[in-house]
Design a protein around this motif. Structure first.
Motif, PDB file in Angstrom:
ATOM      1  N   THR A  89       0.781  -1.162  -0.111  1.00 48.08           N
ATOM      2  CA  THR A  89       0.057   0.114   0.010  1.00 48.08           C
ATOM      3  C   THR A  89       0.757   1.365   0.185  1.00 48.08           C
ATOM      4  O   THR A  89       1.938   1.175   0.336  1.00 48.08           O
ATOM      5  N   TRP A 143       0.165   5.511   1.021  1.00 46.61           N
ATOM      6  CA  TRP A 143      -0.506   6.606   1.879  1.00 46.61           C
ATOM      7  C   TRP A 143       0.027   7.630   1.715  1.00 46.61           C
ATOM      8  O   TRP A 143       1.148   8.188   1.593  1.00 46.61           O
ATOM      9  N   PRO A 159       0.799   7.655   8.512  1.00 46.26           N
ATOM     10  CA  PRO A 159       0.071   7.810   7.253  1.00 46.26           C
ATOM     11  C   PRO A 159      -1.484   8.213   7.339  1.00 46.26           C
ATOM     12  O   PRO A 159      -2.104   8.054   8.422  1.00 46.26           O
ATOM     13  N   ASP A 192      -4.340   9.059   4.137  1.00 45.59           N
ATOM     14  CA  ASP A 192      -5.266   8.557   3.186  1.00 45.59           C
ATOM     15  C   ASP A 192      -4.742   7.208   2.291  1.00 45.59           C
ATOM     16  O   ASP A 192      -3.583   7.498   1.925  1.00 45.59           O
ATOM     17  N   LEU A 193      -5.621   6.133   2.104  1.00 45.24           N
ATOM     18  CA  LEU A 193      -5.043   5.212   1.422  1.00 45.24           C
ATOM     19  C   LEU A 193      -5.004   5.436  -0.195  1.00 45.24           C
ATOM     20  O   LEU A 193      -6.187   5.914  -0.568  1.00 45.24           O
ATOM     21  N   ASP A 195      -3.341   0.352  -3.670  1.00 40.63           N
ATOM     22  CA  ASP A 195      -3.352  -0.817  -2.625  1.00 40.63           C
ATOM     23  C   ASP A 195      -3.140  -2.140  -3.871  1.00 40.63           C
ATOM     24  O   ASP A 195      -4.087  -2.096  -4.726  1.00 40.63           O
TER      25      ASP A 195
END
Length: 254
Positions: free
Chosen positions: A87, A89, A102, A104-105, A108
């Motif tokens: 991931t 971020w 971190p 927001d993602l 992924d």
């Protein structure tokens, strides 16, 4: 007519080889904190949680490959087809009450173990022993081209890895000099992200809030490689192909 046929063939050949040139381009290092220069060394367990560390983008472009020092399933050969979740971020800067972590993602992907007999196989694979004892290994994660991560110059990002039981990621107290803030992990039962730090009396520990007095920073071992935007080799080939195609149509209309 012969000249037009030659142009068509050459155009097709150039465009056909454009993806291959993209894949074969020598990807430069975008961020490097893979190897320790001194200090402590320990392992972060990746099972059922995301463990992450931050890096600075110095040039807009794609992240294409990731290298880490890890100790996954060394007792198993060949490696089982187990997956790693990778991931990226956004960054939440440090405050008066908490270190950075971190946000927001952004990206992924889940990758399986590569075929050790196929050098072109995508996924994660062992590429070298890290120390003479063979207890630590350097692993490379080759990302699929349609899932490269696009980063923007000047931004701080976090790379996270989540793995199955037994997969360990090296944590360093000092590295090649590129480290930013402490590594973090999303621990079960904790209020969000907690930070890694080195305690003089207890070794590698996690903490919440600000780094405790007397502790030192802890960073994960990783190296990122990638390409600029746009990639020169691919751009040149596509431009050449477009020029040849235009020349063909002009010939045809004449």
């Amino acid at each position: 007519m012969k000249r037009v046929t030659t142009l068509i063939s050459l155009c097709a050949l150039v465009l056909a080889f454009a993806p291959a040139a993209l894949a074969d381009w020598d990807h430069p290092v975008k961020w490097d904190q893979l190897d320790p220069i001194s200090g402590s060394f320990a392992w972060a367990q990746l099972a059922s949680q995301v463990t992450a560390d931050d890096f600075l983008c110095g040039e807009t472009g794609w992240i294409t490959d990731i290298e880490i020092i890890a100790d996954p399933f060394r007792q198993l050969a060949p490696y089982p087809d187990r997956t790693l979740r990778i991931t990226f971020w956004s960054d939440v800067p440090a405050t008066d009450v908490d270190e950075s972590h971190p946000g927001d993602l952004l990206w992924d992907i889940t990758v399986g173990s590569a075929d050790p007999a196929d050098p072109l196989s995508l996924g994660w694979k062992e590429v070298a022993d890290y120390v003479a004892s063979g207890t630590e290994l350097k692993f490379k994660i080759d990302l699929p081209e349609d899932n490269w991560f696009l980063q923007t110059e000047g931004n701080i990002y976090w790379i996270g890895i989540q793995g199955p039981p037994g997969f360990m990621w090296a944590v360093l107290s000092q590295n090649a000099g590129n480290s930013l803030d402490d590594a973090v992990t999303w621990a079960t039962g904790a209020p969000g992200w907690v930070h890694y730090g080195w305690c003089a009396t207890a070794g590698l520990q996690t903490y919440e809030g600000l780094l405790p007095a007397g502790w030192t920073s802890a960073d994960l071992s990783f190296r990122l490689t990638g390409t600029a935007v746009p990639e020169p080799a691919s751009l040149s080939l596509v431009t050449m192909g477009a020029a040849l195609a235009g020349l063909y149509w002009r010939k045809k209309r004449a």
